[in-house]
Design an enzyme around this catalytic site. Structure first.
Site, PDB file in Angstrom:
ATOM      1  N   HIS A 115     126.361 105.465  26.127  1.00 35.60           N
ATOM      2  CA  HIS A 115     127.626 104.754  26.353  1.00 35.60           C
ATOM      3  C   HIS A 115     128.335 105.244  27.610  1.00 35.60           C
ATOM      4  CE1 HIS A 115     128.314 102.385  22.507  1.00 35.60           C
ATOM      5  NE2 HIS A 115     127.113 102.904  22.381  1.00 35.60           N
ATOM      6  N   ASP A 116     128.182 106.517  27.928  1.00 39.20           N
ATOM      7  CA  ASP A 116     128.811 107.000  29.157  1.00 39.20           C
ATOM      8  C   ASP A 116     128.122 106.387  30.376  1.00 39.20           C
ATOM      9  OD1 ASP A 116     130.651 108.434  30.676  1.00 39.20           O
ATOM     10  OD2 ASP A 116     129.230 110.060  31.026  1.00 39.20           O
ATOM     11  N   GLY A 171     128.745 104.124  35.082  1.00 38.86           N
ATOM     12  CA  GLY A 171     127.888 105.247  35.450  1.00 38.86           C
ATOM     13  C   GLY A 171     128.161 106.496  34.628  1.00 38.86           C
ATOM     14  N   ASP A 180     129.741 109.278  34.276  1.00 43.03           N
ATOM     15  CA  ASP A 180     130.885 109.907  34.947  1.00 43.03           C
ATOM     16  C   ASP A 180     131.889 110.486  33.956  1.00 43.03           C
ATOM     17  OD1 ASP A 180     131.961 107.652  33.832  1.00 43.03           O
ATOM     18  OD2 ASP A 180     133.148 107.096  35.593  1.00 43.03           O
ATOM     19  N   ASP A 208     115.605 105.519  11.013  1.00 44.05           N
ATOM     20  CA  ASP A 208     114.171 105.771  10.811  1.00 44.05           C
ATOM     21  C   ASP A 208     114.076 106.558   9.501  1.00 44.05           C
ATOM     22  OD1 ASP A 208     111.532 106.511  10.942  1.00 44.05           O
ATOM     23  OD2 ASP A 208     111.814 107.959  12.552  1.00 44.05           O
ATOM     24  N   SER A 240     112.031 109.917   8.690  1.00 46.60           N
ATOM     25  CA  SER A 240     112.327 111.173   9.404  1.00 46.60           C
ATOM     26  C   SER A 240     113.546 110.967  10.310  1.00 46.60           C
ATOM     27  CB  SER A 240     111.110 111.614  10.225  1.00 46.60           C
ATOM     28  OG  SER A 240     110.702 110.574  11.099  1.00 46.60           O
ATOM     29  N   ASP A 261     110.441 111.806  16.892  1.00 49.67           N
ATOM     30  CA  ASP A 261     108.992 111.620  16.839  1.00 49.67           C
ATOM     31  C   ASP A 261     108.635 110.176  17.192  1.00 49.67           C
ATOM     32  OD1 ASP A 261     109.814 110.206  14.633  1.00 49.67           O
ATOM     33  OD2 ASP A 261     109.172 111.709  13.183  1.00 49.67           O
TER      34      ASP A 261
END
Ligand code: HEM
Length: 317
Positions: free
Chosen positions: A54-55, A60, A62, A234, A237, A242
């Site tokens: 998300h950053d 960019g 930042d 997932d 796991s 993985d």
């Protein structure tokens, strides 16, 4: 693993070991703090990895995801994508450690990428070098987040566009999507599209595995568009970095339309199939390290641009 050359414009001002002289213990301190954070609450590892996505995609890499807005118009306030984001306090906690060690030296943007890298490592994923040297931006707008982050119902054409406008390839898309091998999602992010109202037709997504769908239906309430119930992405796991994400995609057992969509393009499908069948994580781990470097170069502020601030979560208004 490709290491940036000095002539690569995307990497200008970034370097592996940027803080070697100015804050030699920076990377060690981030890892140490991340170990404690994940030990206290393992769900924070995936949360911090997502924070990097998300950053970087919004203005960019930042650190602008950390900025706060009193008028609720910052990236953090973007509806609905930023609402379940977590890990802000943990970035601030790492920042405080680094401020003690070397004041006004290490940027929030670099802390986010180091923390994300360590989150992967601490989930038994690869340990790889990341470039540092980013500086922090001062602007954070929810409209940018709404425009630049792919929604979970994005199809393959849209996904490739969201990535290509940021100079990322189909390979970066399929490799970085593998981050969904760890962590959780709220029912609200997938149940309407996948379980109850696919294409607005009141039906289940026909591509979702027929045996997996009832398990998900048990967890997510029909008709509740704000259902915050968390489901492991997932399930076998959820905290192991993985290859099982790729096996899940190939067997139609992922939560998002955007995961399933990786089967709708020849190149991404072939990659999914190869990773699903791979006996070793070696190739994937190398690809992941390279893709993280690519994402980490997005629209960075370096040199005299941007700032290094004491607190990451400053108010913009
Ligand atoms: C390709 C486009 C992507 C879409 C549409 C997407 C969408 C989402 C959504 C909807 C969630 C669940 C949020 C919630 O309900 O709380 C999520 C979780 C997550 N995403 Fe993505 N994502 C994408 C790419 C990425 C990338 C590039 C990364 C990292 C490099 C990433 C890392 C994660 C992680 C680790 C989580 C779990 C967070 C947690 O457990 O707190 N995603 N993603």
């Amino acid at each position: 693993m490709p290491v940036p050359g000095p002539t690569d414009p995307a990497a200008a001002g970034l370097a592996i070991g940027f803080y070697n002289k100015t804050c030699p213990k920076a990377e060690e301190l981030v890892l140490e703090e991340m170990r404690d954070i994940v030990h206290e609450d393992r769900t924070l590892g995936p949360a911090l990895l997502r924070l990097l996505f998300h950053d970087c995609f919004v203005r960019g890499c930042d650190g602008s995801i950390m900025l706060k807005s009193r008028s609720k118009k910052g990236e953090r306030d973007a509806m609905p994508m930023s609402y379940s984001l977590r890990g802000f306090d943990e970035v601030e906690r790492i920042k405080a450690k680094l401020e003690d060690e070397c004041p006004l030296t290490v940027s929030c943007a670099d802390i986010i990428i180091m923390a994300a890298r360590d989150a992967v490592y601490l989930s038994n994923g690869p340990r790889f070098p990341v470039e540092t040297g980013r500086r922090d931006g001062k602007v954070s707008l929810c409209i940018d987040a709404e425009n630049d982050l792919a929604p979970p119902h994005a199809n393959i054409v849209d996904l490739k566009t969201y990535f290509s406008v940021k100079n990322l390839s189909w390979k970066d898309l399929v490799v970085l999507s593998g981050s969904h091998t760890i962590g959780r999602a709220q029912c609200a992010a997938f149940a309407p599209d996948r379980l109850y109202n696919n294409s607005g037709l009141g039906v289940q997504d026909p591509t979702l595995d027929k045996a997996y769908a009832p398990e998900l239906r048990e967890r997510c309430e029909p008709g509740n568009k704000e259902d915050e119930t968390l489901v492991d992405m997932d399930p076998k796991s959820p905290y192991e970095f993985d290859l099982s994400y790729y096996r899940d995609v190939l067997s139609n057992k992922t939560l998002f339309v955007s995961d399933q969509a990786l089967l709708d393009d020849r190149w991404t499908r072939d990659y999914v199939a190869r990773m699903a069948a791979a006996e070793s994580t070696e190739e994937y781990f190398e690809d992941y390290a390279a893709a993280m470097i690519n994402m980490g170069r997005m629209e960075v502020l370096t040199g005299g641009n941007g700032e290094i601030r004491k607190f990451c979560s400053a108010y913009v208004d």
